[in-house]
Design a protein around this motif. Structure first.
Motif, mmCIF file in Angstrom:
data_model
loop_
_atom_site.group_PDB
_atom_site.id
_atom_site.type_symbol
_atom_site.label_atom_id
_atom_site.label_comp_id
_atom_site.label_asym_id
_atom_site.label_seq_id
_atom_site.Cartn_x
_atom_site.Cartn_y
_atom_site.Cartn_z
ATOM 1 N N THR A 155 0.844 -1.184 0.000
ATOM 2 C CA THR A 155 0.000 0.000 0.000
ATOM 3 C C THR A 155 0.885 1.241 0.000
ATOM 4 O OG1 THR A 155 -1.670 1.268 1.232
ATOM 5 C CG2 THR A 155 -0.126 -0.030 2.516
ATOM 6 N N ASP A 186 -0.063 3.929 1.563
ATOM 7 C CA ASP A 186 -0.634 4.727 2.650
ATOM 8 C C ASP A 186 0.288 4.905 3.849
ATOM 9 O OD1 ASP A 186 -2.973 5.211 1.307
ATOM 10 O OD2 ASP A 186 -4.052 3.526 2.210
ATOM 11 N N LYS A 217 -9.743 8.246 5.434
ATOM 12 C CA LYS A 217 -8.546 7.753 6.104
ATOM 13 C C LYS A 217 -7.958 8.847 6.996
ATOM 14 C CE LYS A 217 -7.480 4.586 2.319
ATOM 15 N NZ LYS A 217 -6.493 4.183 1.288
#
Length: 205
Positions: free
Chosen positions: A136, A138, A173
């Protein structure tokens, strides 16, 4: 005369306590990225985190430093290890800080084979580590101590950084709970269902 003496003692005690407290504390200044806009663009497109940290304290001279890491998966600490313990470095000149200011840089990114590669650059040397990660983009490197909820004192271990994934709520998020977590940072995985993150602790001794 007695009243004047008592007041004098109180003032002297307060002054001594203030001096002692000032001497035992370390201030930290942090900076992200680069002042150069073109370099910032390159860092962004390459997914590189670049953080500069400066620690300032009168008694930093002749102190060693210890940087360690905890790897947390699904709310549980799966491993702990040392990144750098200056006192165990065989080269004498690297073992202690020789100034009242200690500068370090942290450069990191997620590699193509899903590892978090991190380089820690100190005034005289550097070290690089890799950690397993999930696939990911993120991951975000956060300065936990910067929020002011964590005191930095000599001979005391403190939370410095967290390399963390966001938690999700109503499709959005969030990372904001990391900065304000204080001593609760090790429980963020359980509290918010964060799959994986790293916590870095430091100590000047």
């Amino acid at each position: 005369m007695k009243k004047i003496l008592i007041i004098g003692l109180i003032l002297t005690s307060s002054f001594s306590f203030s001096q002692e407290k000032e001497a035992s504390e370390i201030k930290m200044i942090s900076d992200y990225g680069s002042d150069n806009s073109e370099i910032r663009d390159i860092l962004q497109i390459e997914g590189i985190e670049y953080m500069k940290l400066s620690f300032i304290g009168k008694e930093l001279v002749d102190k060693g430093f210890h940087l360690s890491v905890k790897e947390i998966w699904n709310g549980e600490i799966k491993s702990e290890g040392t990144i750098t313990n200056s006192k165990k470095i065989p080269v004498d000149q690297f073992q202690k800080i020789n100034d009242t200011i200690f500068n370090m840089k942290v450069i990191s990114k997620l590699t193509n084979d899903n590892k978090l590669r991190m380089t820690f650059k100190y005034p005289q040397f550097s070290t690089t580590r890799e950690f397993e990660a999930i696939k990911t983009n993120d991951y975000s490197l956060r300065n936990v101590a910067e929020a002011g909820s964590i005191d930095i004192n000599y001979n005391e271990t403190f939370y410095l950084l967290a390399y963390i994934l966001p938690y999700e709520n109503d499709g959005a998020k969030y990372y904001c709970a990391v900065e304000s977590s204080g001593d609760n940072i090790e429980n963020l995985g359980k509290e918010f269902g964060i799959e994986h993150y790293l916590i870095f602790e430091m100590k000047f001794e």
